[in-house]
Scaffold this motif. Structure first.
Motif, PDB file in Angstrom:
ATOM      1  N   THR A 133       0.831  -1.193   0.000  1.00 58.12           N
ATOM      2  CA  THR A 133       0.000   0.000   0.000  1.00 58.12           C
ATOM      3  C   THR A 133       0.864   1.241   0.000  1.00 58.12           C
ATOM      4  OG1 THR A 133      -1.681  -1.208   1.239  1.00 58.12           O
ATOM      5  CG2 THR A 133      -1.855   1.191   1.228  1.00 58.12           C
ATOM      6  N   GLU A 134       0.561   2.151  -0.897  1.00 65.83           N
ATOM      7  CA  GLU A 134       1.282   3.418  -1.018  1.00 65.83           C
ATOM      8  C   GLU A 134       0.252   4.545  -0.968  1.00 65.83           C
ATOM      9  OE1 GLU A 134       4.466   5.585  -4.030  1.00 65.83           O
ATOM     10  OE2 GLU A 134       3.515   3.713  -4.622  1.00 65.83           O
ATOM     11  N   PRO A 135      -0.024   5.063   0.240  1.00 63.05           N
ATOM     12  CA  PRO A 135      -1.069   6.078   0.337  1.00 63.05           C
ATOM     13  C   PRO A 135      -0.694   7.427  -0.271  1.00 63.05           C
ATOM     14  CG  PRO A 135      -0.092   5.667   2.487  1.00 63.05           C
ATOM     15  CD  PRO A 135       0.507   4.670   1.543  1.00 63.05           C
ATOM     16  N   THR A 136       0.541   7.681  -0.536  1.00 58.75           N
ATOM     17  CA  THR A 136       1.069   8.924  -1.115  1.00 58.75           C
ATOM     18  C   THR A 136       0.814  10.129  -0.213  1.00 58.75           C
ATOM     19  OG1 THR A 136      -0.799   9.738  -2.448  1.00 58.75           O
ATOM     20  CG2 THR A 136       0.613   8.034  -3.438  1.00 58.75           C
ATOM     21  N   GLU A 137       1.311  11.255  -0.650  1.00 62.88           N
ATOM     22  CA  GLU A 137       1.162  12.500   0.100  1.00 62.88           C
ATOM     23  C   GLU A 137      -0.196  13.134  -0.099  1.00 62.88           C
ATOM     24  OE1 GLU A 137       2.218  13.597  -4.008  1.00 62.88           O
ATOM     25  OE2 GLU A 137       2.923  12.057  -2.641  1.00 62.88           O
ATOM     26  N   ALA A 138      -0.957  12.648  -1.072  1.00 57.37           N
ATOM     27  CA  ALA A 138      -2.180  13.324  -1.488  1.00 57.37           C
ATOM     28  C   ALA A 138      -3.375  13.058  -0.569  1.00 57.37           C
ATOM     29  CB  ALA A 138      -2.536  12.926  -2.920  1.00 57.37           C
ATOM     30  N   LEU A 139      -3.316  12.002   0.243  1.00 55.75           N
ATOM     31  CA  LEU A 139      -4.482  11.649   1.047  1.00 55.75           C
ATOM     32  C   LEU A 139      -4.513  12.419   2.358  1.00 55.75           C
ATOM     33  CD1 LEU A 139      -4.688   7.769   0.599  1.00 55.75           C
ATOM     34  CD2 LEU A 139      -5.789   9.570  -0.729  1.00 55.75           C
ATOM     35  N   SER A 140      -5.697  12.864   2.722  1.00 56.86           N
ATOM     36  CA  SER A 140      -5.904  13.539   4.009  1.00 56.86           C
ATOM     37  C   SER A 140      -6.049  12.481   5.103  1.00 56.86           C
ATOM     38  CB  SER A 140      -7.176  14.390   3.949  1.00 56.86           C
ATOM     39  OG  SER A 140      -8.314  13.532   3.848  1.00 56.86           O
ATOM     40  N   LYS A 141      -6.041  12.916   6.359  1.00 57.74           N
ATOM     41  CA  LYS A 141      -6.237  11.986   7.464  1.00 57.74           C
ATOM     42  C   LYS A 141      -7.600  11.308   7.355  1.00 57.74           C
ATOM     43  CE  LYS A 141      -6.371  11.490  12.479  1.00 57.74           C
ATOM     44  NZ  LYS A 141      -7.657  10.808  12.491  1.00 57.74           N
ATOM     45  N   ASP A 142      -8.625  12.060   6.976  1.00 67.64           N
ATOM     46  CA  ASP A 142      -9.960  11.463   6.819  1.00 67.64           C
ATOM     47  C   ASP A 142      -9.947  10.366   5.755  1.00 67.64           C
ATOM     48  OD1 ASP A 142     -10.982  13.122   8.765  1.00 67.64           O
ATOM     49  OD2 ASP A 142     -11.839  14.567   7.349  1.00 67.64           O
ATOM     50  N   GLN A 143      -9.258  10.602   4.644  1.00 66.43           N
ATOM     51  CA  GLN A 143      -9.183   9.584   3.595  1.00 66.43           C
ATOM     52  C   GLN A 143      -8.392   8.367   4.053  1.00 66.43           C
ATOM     53  OE1 GLN A 143      -7.598  12.475   0.776  1.00 66.43           O
ATOM     54  NE2 GLN A 143      -9.318  12.058  -0.608  1.00 66.43           N
ATOM     55  N   LEU A 144      -7.334   8.598   4.826  1.00 68.50           N
ATOM     56  CA  LEU A 144      -6.568   7.478   5.376  1.00 68.50           C
ATOM     57  C   LEU A 144      -7.422   6.658   6.334  1.00 68.50           C
ATOM     58  CD1 LEU A 144      -3.178   9.290   6.040  1.00 68.50           C
ATOM     59  CD2 LEU A 144      -3.625   7.587   4.262  1.00 68.50           C
ATOM     60  N   ASP A 145      -8.263   7.339   7.125  1.00 71.73           N
ATOM     61  CA  ASP A 145      -9.138   6.633   8.055  1.00 71.73           C
ATOM     62  C   ASP A 145     -10.172   5.793   7.306  1.00 71.73           C
ATOM     63  OD1 ASP A 145      -7.768   7.631  10.242  1.00 71.73           O
ATOM     64  OD2 ASP A 145      -9.157   9.306  10.551  1.00 71.73           O
ATOM     65  N   VAL A 146     -10.673   6.296   6.199  1.00 70.12           N
ATOM     66  CA  VAL A 146     -11.606   5.517   5.368  1.00 70.12           C
ATOM     67  C   VAL A 146     -10.905   4.269   4.835  1.00 70.12           C
ATOM     68  CG1 VAL A 146     -12.871   5.529   3.166  1.00 70.12           C
ATOM     69  CG2 VAL A 146     -13.105   7.453   4.755  1.00 70.12           C
ATOM     70  N   LEU A 147      -9.679   4.439   4.391  1.00 73.80           N
ATOM     71  CA  LEU A 147      -8.910   3.304   3.878  1.00 73.80           C
ATOM     72  C   LEU A 147      -8.649   2.286   4.998  1.00 73.80           C
ATOM     73  CD1 LEU A 147      -7.629   2.131   1.368  1.00 73.80           C
ATOM     74  CD2 LEU A 147      -5.627   3.578   1.770  1.00 73.80           C
ATOM     75  N   ALA A 148      -8.324   2.771   6.190  1.00 78.62           N
ATOM     76  CA  ALA A 148      -8.111   1.866   7.332  1.00 78.62           C
ATOM     77  C   ALA A 148      -9.393   1.102   7.654  1.00 78.62           C
ATOM     78  CB  ALA A 148      -7.636   2.658   8.546  1.00 78.62           C
ATOM     79  N   GLU A 149     -10.527   1.776   7.588  1.00 79.80           N
ATOM     80  CA  GLU A 149     -11.812   1.111   7.836  1.00 79.80           C
ATOM     81  C   GLU A 149     -12.086   0.044   6.774  1.00 79.80           C
ATOM     82  OE1 GLU A 149     -14.765   4.191   8.084  1.00 79.80           O
ATOM     83  OE2 GLU A 149     -13.784   5.124   9.812  1.00 79.80           O
ATOM     84  N   ALA A 150     -11.680   0.303   5.540  1.00 81.83           N
ATOM     85  CA  ALA A 150     -11.865  -0.679   4.469  1.00 81.83           C
ATOM     86  C   ALA A 150     -11.008  -1.919   4.725  1.00 81.83           C
ATOM     87  CB  ALA A 150     -11.525  -0.060   3.112  1.00 81.83           C
ATOM     88  N   PHE A 151      -9.774  -1.715   5.190  1.00 78.41           N
ATOM     89  CA  PHE A 151      -8.931  -2.858   5.553  1.00 78.41           C
ATOM     90  C   PHE A 151      -9.602  -3.662   6.661  1.00 78.41           C
ATOM     91  CE2 PHE A 151      -5.198  -0.856   3.503  1.00 78.41           C
ATOM     92  CZ  PHE A 151      -4.524  -1.981   3.038  1.00 78.41           C
TER      93      PHE A 151
END
Length: 195
Positions: A133-151
């Motif tokens: 997984t490469e979340p890159t610099e472009a994702l906000s904390k909210d987007q990272l949290d959505v991705l974590a919830e998907a995992f």
């Protein structure tokens, strides 16, 4: 579109054209006698290089440092938020988690049903059932949290649920074996199948 390194013994066999510096400090093309010849356009994927150059130029030195730091922060934050084995930390701009006893490709298909882009699967091979997984610099904390919830949500699915995934996408589950053995490489092929 990156450089490729080889040992000196192989340089004479690389594709053409080769470039070398002349005695007067300029450069010239040349073709070694043992070269395999030309296999691709010489300038490669120049559009990717142009986009990269524009991105780097726009950011400048300070912006590149900030962007790199954000990519590292995002990767480490997301890795700390998921409930999977994530070896080899701390991380740079990406991390590799293990899907454990679940097939990584099945896990990734299950993530599609959570509305996120799944990680790269099965690589690197040093991690069992790898999910890179490469979340890159472009994702906000909210987007990272959505991705974590998907995992997390995908990790809670049964093997039966994962074997049917994805169920919410337009294409549905693709038969990867048939696609690999009988690729349809043109829209003409798809159109012929529909007739």
């Amino acid at each position: 579109a990156g450089p490729i390194g080889v040992v000196d013994e192989l340089t004479d066999f690389l594709p053409d054209p080769h470039v070398r510096e002349t005695d007067d400090g300029s450069f010239e093309f040349y073709e070694p006698a043992e070269s395999v010849g030309k296999v691709h356009g010489f300038h490669g994927n120049w559009l990717v290089l142009l986009k990269t150059y524009a991105y780097i130029s726009r950011l400048g030195d300070g912006g590149l440092k900030d962007t790199s730091a954000m990519a590292v922060l995002n990767a480490n934050y997301l890795a700390s938020q998921i409930d999977l084995d994530v070896p080899y930390g701390p991380f740079h701009h990406e991390f590799v988690a293990s899907a454990g006893d679940v097939d990584a490709a099945e896990f990734a298909k299950g993530m599609l049903d959570e509305g996120v882009h799944p990680p790269t699967t099965k690589w690197p091979e040093i991690v069992d059932e790898a999910l890179m997984t490469e979340p890159t610099e472009a994702l906000s904390k909210d987007q990272l949290d959505v991705l974590a919830e998907a995992f997390t949500a995908t990790g809670q699915k049964t093997p039966e649920e994962l074997s049917e995934a994805p169920t919410t996408t337009a294409a549905g589950r693709i038969d990867q074996t048939s696609a690999a053995r009988n690729p349809r490489l043109s829209w003409h092929d798809v159109e012929a199948d529909d007739e």
